[in-house]
Design an enzyme around this catalytic site. Structure first.
Site, PDB file in Angstrom:
ATOM      1  CB  ALA A   1      -0.814  -0.057   1.156  1.00  0.00           C
TER       2      ALA A   1
ATOM      3  CD  GLU B   1      -2.111  -7.584   2.837  1.00  0.00           C
ATOM      4  OE1 GLU B   1      -1.911  -6.242   2.641  1.00  0.00           O
ATOM      5  OE2 GLU B   1      -2.673  -7.599   3.863  1.00  0.00           O
TER       6      GLU B   1
ATOM      7  N   GLY C   1       0.762  -5.093   0.840  1.00  0.00           N
ATOM      8  CA  GLY C   1      -0.244  -5.302   0.005  1.00  0.00           C
ATOM      9  C   GLY C   1      -0.124  -5.691  -1.237  1.00  0.00           C
TER      10      GLY C   1
END
Ligand SMILES: C/C=C/C(=O)SCCNC(=O)CCNC(=O)[C@H](O)C(C)(C)COP(=O)(O)OP(=O)(O)OC[C@H]1O[C@@H](n2cnc3c(N)ncnc32)[C@H](O)[C@@H]1OP(=O)(O)O
Length: 260
Positions: A66, A115, A112
């Site tokens: 992220a 993920e 992220g």
């Protein structure tokens, strides 16, 4: 639709979506998550698209997480909202897509980024890829489903170690852990992803959608509900044109054509 942070290309029934912020190692900011949701939604509804390949631009990163610069000054409430919106718009969305998504992990897949790969249905990696969930080194935890999906994919003990140490594992280790299915040379990764897509595309799209729903039911509902979903989805297949084509082709000793 024109996008700022992603590239979308179509090759037959395979769509490739490339996260395109190489100078920021393809970090997922809000705009990129919105664009990915838009493109993936369109691909999932497009009857001509049978497989989506997700990858990162440049030679260094799939996605380095992220966008830390974007959330560094967030409050508790905004932090909660970041995770909730991200999970809903992108990570759970991908997992529940009925068009299969292959993550071609071509470099760093951190936070992220890992993920995103874990939310995809299948993962392959280039030999230079490095994977980890380093969020605790920033004073936060994985918030895009990482604590759940890593434990599901590799087991609780390995997941705990990777999360607690904020470490990184190599592509080869990730393969040994069962986190990625195949490892190849960096220059071969898109060919490998396309070969896998071609194998998938030979099969029934409606049956694959049913299989995704049945496999996902184990994780979303657990226990008997997974088996019940399998029974329902199995039954539904018998009402599809693909089932008639697949079984008809077998009996007539010919190859099925699901995309006539
Ligand atoms: C819910 C989810 C939460 C999360 O995902 S939290 C984030 C988890 N990810 C991380 O903690 C990884 C952060 N990145 C790094 O640690 C390093 O990068 C790498 C080890 C991946 C690579 O290091 P190096 O080769 O030295 O490159 P570089 O100079 O650090 O990065 C190039 C440019 O990319 C930006 N960048 C990299 N990752 C992020 C990120 N996750 N968020 C925002 N920007 C990022 C940098 O800042 C820099 O940019 P500039 O040249 O403008 O300084």
């Amino acid at each position: 639709m024109t996008y700022e942070n992603i590239l979308v290309s179509q090759n037959g029934h395979t769509q490739t979506i490339t996260i395109n912020r190489p100078n920021q190692l393809n970090a997922l900011n809000k705009q990129t998550i919105t664009e990915l949701n838009d493109a993936l939604n369109a691909a999932n509804q497009d009857a001509e698209t049978g497989v989506v390949i997700l990858t990162g631009s440049g030679e260094k990163a799939f996605v380095a997480g992220a966008d830390i610069k974007e959330f560094a000054d967030f409050s508790v409430e905004k932090g909660r909202e970041l995770a909730a919106q991200g999970q809903q718009l992108l990570f759970s969305f991908i997992e529940n897509m009925t068009t299969p998504v292959i993550a071609a992990v071509n470099g760093f897949a951190l936070g992220g980024g890992l993920e995103l790969a874990m939310a995809s249905h299948i993962r392959i990696a280039s030999a230079n890829a490095k994977m980890g969930l380093p969020e605790v080194s920033l004073g936060v935890i994985p918030g895009y489903g990482g604590t759940q999906r890593l434990a599901q994919l590799v087991g609780r003990g390995k997941a705990n170690e990777l999360i607690f140490t904020a470490g990184m594992i190599s592509a080869e280790e990730a393969k040994n852990w069962g986190l990625v299915n195949h490892v190849c040379e960096p220059e071969e990764i898109m060919d490998l992803a396309n070969e896998l897509a071609a194998k998938i595309l030979k099969n029934s799209g409606t049956a694959i959608a049913s299989a995704i729903r049945a496999v996902n039911a184990l994780y979303s509902e657990g226990g008997q509900k997974g088996f019940d979903t399998e029974v329902e989805e199995f039954g539904k297949c018998f009402g599809t044109a693909d089932f008639k084509e697949g079984t008809g082709a077998f009996i007539e000793k010919r190859k099925p054509n699901f995309r006539a």
